[in-house]
Write a protein that holds these residues in place. Sequence first.
Motif, mmCIF file in Angstrom:
data_model
loop_
_atom_site.group_PDB
_atom_site.id
_atom_site.type_symbol
_atom_site.label_atom_id
_atom_site.label_comp_id
_atom_site.label_asym_id
_atom_site.label_seq_id
_atom_site.Cartn_x
_atom_site.Cartn_y
_atom_site.Cartn_z
ATOM 1 N N SER A 23 0.816 -1.214 0.000
ATOM 2 C CA SER A 23 0.000 0.000 0.000
ATOM 3 C C SER A 23 0.852 1.267 0.000
ATOM 4 O O SER A 23 0.318 2.359 0.062
ATOM 5 C CB SER A 23 -0.950 0.011 1.199
ATOM 6 N N SER A 24 2.166 1.106 -0.059
ATOM 7 C CA SER A 24 3.055 2.271 -0.083
ATOM 8 C C SER A 24 4.259 1.973 -0.972
ATOM 9 O O SER A 24 4.504 0.826 -1.351
ATOM 10 C CB SER A 24 3.544 2.595 1.329
ATOM 11 N N ARG A 25 5.019 3.003 -1.252
ATOM 12 C CA ARG A 25 6.231 2.816 -2.046
ATOM 13 C C ARG A 25 7.204 1.881 -1.333
ATOM 14 O O ARG A 25 7.823 1.023 -1.960
ATOM 15 C CB ARG A 25 6.887 4.163 -2.322
ATOM 16 N N ALA A 26 7.333 2.042 -0.022
ATOM 17 C CA ALA A 26 8.234 1.179 0.755
ATOM 18 C C ALA A 26 7.805 -0.284 0.661
ATOM 19 O O ALA A 26 8.654 -1.177 0.516
ATOM 20 C CB ALA A 26 8.285 1.627 2.210
ATOM 21 N N ASP A 27 6.495 -0.543 0.731
ATOM 22 C CA ASP A 27 5.993 -1.913 0.577
ATOM 23 C C ASP A 27 6.366 -2.466 -0.791
ATOM 24 O O ASP A 27 6.748 -3.633 -0.928
ATOM 25 C CB ASP A 27 4.464 -1.959 0.709
ATOM 26 N N GLU A 55 -3.803 8.356 -1.262
ATOM 27 C CA GLU A 55 -4.912 8.632 -0.362
ATOM 28 C C GLU A 55 -4.423 8.708 1.076
ATOM 29 O O GLU A 55 -4.450 7.715 1.791
ATOM 30 C CB GLU A 55 -5.980 7.545 -0.488
ATOM 31 N N GLY A 56 -3.953 9.857 1.463
ATOM 32 C CA GLY A 56 -3.539 10.051 2.844
ATOM 33 C C GLY A 56 -2.176 9.470 3.144
ATOM 34 O O GLY A 56 -1.422 9.110 2.244
ATOM 35 N N VAL A 57 -1.879 9.395 4.442
ATOM 36 C CA VAL A 57 -0.582 8.897 4.887
ATOM 37 C C VAL A 57 -0.770 7.788 5.911
ATOM 38 O O VAL A 57 -1.758 7.741 6.629
ATOM 39 C CB VAL A 57 0.297 10.016 5.477
ATOM 40 N N GLY A 58 0.211 6.886 5.954
ATOM 41 C CA GLY A 58 0.185 5.774 6.896
ATOM 42 C C GLY A 58 0.970 6.107 8.155
ATOM 43 O O GLY A 58 1.409 7.241 8.356
ATOM 44 N N ARG A 59 1.179 5.116 8.973
ATOM 45 C CA ARG A 59 1.916 5.274 10.217
ATOM 46 C C ARG A 59 3.415 5.318 9.948
ATOM 47 O O ARG A 59 3.929 4.568 9.133
ATOM 48 C CB ARG A 59 1.631 4.109 11.148
ATOM 49 N N SER A 60 4.087 6.158 10.687
ATOM 50 C CA SER A 60 5.532 6.255 10.581
ATOM 51 C C SER A 60 6.179 5.119 11.357
ATOM 52 O O SER A 60 5.723 4.750 12.437
ATOM 53 C CB SER A 60 6.014 7.587 11.144
ATOM 54 N N THR A 61 7.244 4.576 10.798
ATOM 55 C CA THR A 61 8.016 3.549 11.510
ATOM 56 C C THR A 61 9.387 4.112 11.861
ATOM 57 O O THR A 61 10.357 3.380 11.970
ATOM 58 C CB THR A 61 8.160 2.278 10.650
ATOM 59 N N GLY A 62 9.435 5.437 12.006
ATOM 60 C CA GLY A 62 10.678 6.081 12.379
ATOM 61 C C GLY A 62 11.131 7.121 11.382
ATOM 62 O O GLY A 62 11.897 7.997 11.704
ATOM 63 N N GLY A 63 10.633 7.048 10.176
ATOM 64 C CA GLY A 63 10.996 8.010 9.139
ATOM 65 C C GLY A 63 9.792 8.818 8.723
ATOM 66 O O GLY A 63 8.854 9.017 9.501
ATOM 67 N N ARG A 64 9.820 9.231 7.491
ATOM 68 C CA ARG A 64 8.689 9.977 6.939
ATOM 69 C C ARG A 64 7.461 9.075 6.869
ATOM 70 O O ARG A 64 7.579 7.884 6.573
ATOM 71 C CB ARG A 64 9.059 10.455 5.540
#
Length: 83
Positions: A23-27, A55-64
């Motif tokens: 669901s994100s670029r990191a994923d 669509e919005g932002v997810g939870r941070s895991t320490g970074g952006r």
Amino acid sequence: MEPSISATLRDQTLDLLASGAASSRADLVEALQVAPSTVTTVVRRLLEEGVISEEGVGRSTGGRRPRILRLRESNGFLAVAEL
């Protein structure tokens, strides 16, 4: 499509987003095992085509905080096939 981005990589990206596996670029970087710059190029192209949206932002895991990517809802069809 840019010559450096394969149709297979594009299809894999769409499949991961459609299935909820990413669901994100990191994923996408983790699932596809490609460089972040490659995912950025694919996502940028799909955003330009109107196939996906942020669509919005997810939870941070320490970074952006990650931007959430979703397939756009449309009245048409989107087919992803792996042959």
